[in-house]
Design an enzyme around this catalytic site. Structure first.
Site, mmCIF file in Angstrom:
data_model
loop_
_atom_site.group_PDB
_atom_site.id
_atom_site.type_symbol
_atom_site.label_atom_id
_atom_site.label_comp_id
_atom_site.label_asym_id
_atom_site.label_seq_id
_atom_site.Cartn_x
_atom_site.Cartn_y
_atom_site.Cartn_z
ATOM 1 N N ASP A 1 41.749 50.894 45.092
ATOM 2 C CA ASP A 1 42.523 49.659 45.206
ATOM 3 C C ASP A 1 41.531 48.520 44.968
ATOM 4 O O ASP A 1 40.310 48.739 44.914
ATOM 5 C CB ASP A 1 43.141 49.573 46.605
ATOM 6 C CG ASP A 1 43.849 48.248 46.839
ATOM 7 O OD1 ASP A 1 44.620 47.835 45.961
ATOM 8 O OD2 ASP A 1 43.607 47.627 47.893
ATOM 9 N N ASP B 1 42.069 44.560 46.131
ATOM 10 C CA ASP B 1 42.016 43.538 47.183
ATOM 11 C C ASP B 1 41.781 44.136 48.559
ATOM 12 O O ASP B 1 42.502 45.026 48.995
ATOM 13 C CB ASP B 1 43.320 42.736 47.199
ATOM 14 C CG ASP B 1 43.499 41.917 45.935
ATOM 15 O OD1 ASP B 1 42.611 41.109 45.637
ATOM 16 O OD2 ASP B 1 44.519 42.099 45.239
#
Length: 341
Positions: free
Chosen positions: A126, A128
């Site tokens: 991922d 953020d």
């Protein structure tokens, strides 16, 4: 099935059933004896480094078949993980193995320096809050907008927003906080404020080392982010050399193949297909920080290591295969990947 996991002494990790993976626990106290060992106290992985002297107490506790409240069955409900990679632990590892085996042949003893979870060949990150320290920026922007309208951006609302695409996050924020504005207007305010700070966003602890390690060891890696392509470009502007190491990046906010954002599995399935050898979902390990992302990975049939924000509620982390406090704690060898050097 329960695991007592350890780095220099044991702790507990619930073993994953199908799509019901574990988080790390520890119950070996710094003082006391076998009669007083409490194996019901949950802590995170980075707290599982107890003095070597407690290892024998842990072995004794497991040999007695101690277990957290609510966990039934015999000693075969426990898997003791001993860090036998350390020379001074070898004798204690043998002691623990023999003690547990004498009590019940069904007791398994393993070493966390070796593969524990299902072996993977590819890793999906991922963006953020996992690679980039953006969540603090988002939190401030959302809180400022809410405050201007006399509202509060609570941890509960934030938990629902994290990991979603920008348009979905805006809709959730407006609905949850009952803001007197449309999701479109919220998104305009959000982007105007956030973009100013995202140009200089920093990396999360352990992120660069792990990415470069996998690249050096020729482990295929990719990014699956809910961000749109334009926002992604802003965020990685000062980290282009690092992000050039990824095989590919899927920006779920603008990618036409990603029909639904997290917690739908679309983004991870698309990301897996785009590796040159198109691995099966079970061959991919996802690294995430958000509950929505964890749900998406599990639905995709992938194992997922979660590094949750400190404000995320414990119940929102239950689906993770493994829960850590930082990428610095991650041990790739537990998933059959090359260990960090």
């Amino acid at each position: 099935m329960r695991i007592c996991a350890s780095s220099t002494a044991p702790s507990r990790v619930p073993v994953a059933k199908a799509h019901q993976p574990p988080s790390l626990h520890s119950g070996i106290p710094a003082t006391g004896d076998c009669k007083n060992v409490d194996l019901s106290v949950p802590v995170h992985a980075h707290n599982c480094r107890f003095p070597v002297k407690n290892f024998v107490r842990a072995a004794c506790a497991c040999a007695r078949g101690s277990r957290p409240e609510g966990v039934g069955g015999g000693a075969r409900d426990l898997l003791l993980l001993c860090d036998c990679s350390l020379p001074r632990i070898h004798g204690r590892f043998d002691l623990c193995k023999s003690s547990c085996s004498r009590r019940d042949p069904g007791m398994r003893v393993a070493c966390p320096a070796k593969q524990i979870f299902q072996k993977v060949t590819h890793v999906i990150f991922d963006l953020d809050g996992l690679l980039l320290d953006t969540e603090s920026i988002y939190k401030k922007v959302f809180s400022d907008i809410a405050q201007r309208h006399g509202k509060v951006y609570t941890a509960e609302t934030r938990g629902k927003v994290i990991g979603t695409t920008e348009d979905v996050g805006a809709r959730i924020a407006v609905e949850e906080m009952q803001l007197p504005m449309s999701p479109e207007d919220f998104l305009k305010e959000y982007k105007a404020a956030a973009d100013k700070s995202l140009h200089t966003v920093g990396l999360m602890p352990g992120a660069e080392r792990l990415v470069r390690h996998f690249h050096t060891k020729q482990i295929p890696i990719a990014v699956a982010t809910s961000s749109g392509q334009d926002t992604y470009d802003i965020k990685v502007e000062h980290h282009k050399s690092l992000f050039s190491l990824f095989s590919h990046v899927v920006t779920g906010g603008t990618d036409p193949e990603v029909k639904s954002g997290k917690p739908s599995p679309d983004i991870f399935l698309v990301c897996a297909r785009r590796f040159k050898d198109s691995p099966k979902p079970e061959q991919c390990l996802v690294l995430e920080d958000a509950p929505n992302g964890v749900q998406a990975a599990v639905k995709a049939g992938m194992q997922v290591v979660m590094v949750p924000d400190k404000q995320i509620e414990e119940k929102a982390t239950k689906l993770a295969t493994l829960k850590l406090n930082s990428l610095e704690e991650f041990r790739p060898e537990m998933f059959g990947l090359p260990p960090l050097e």
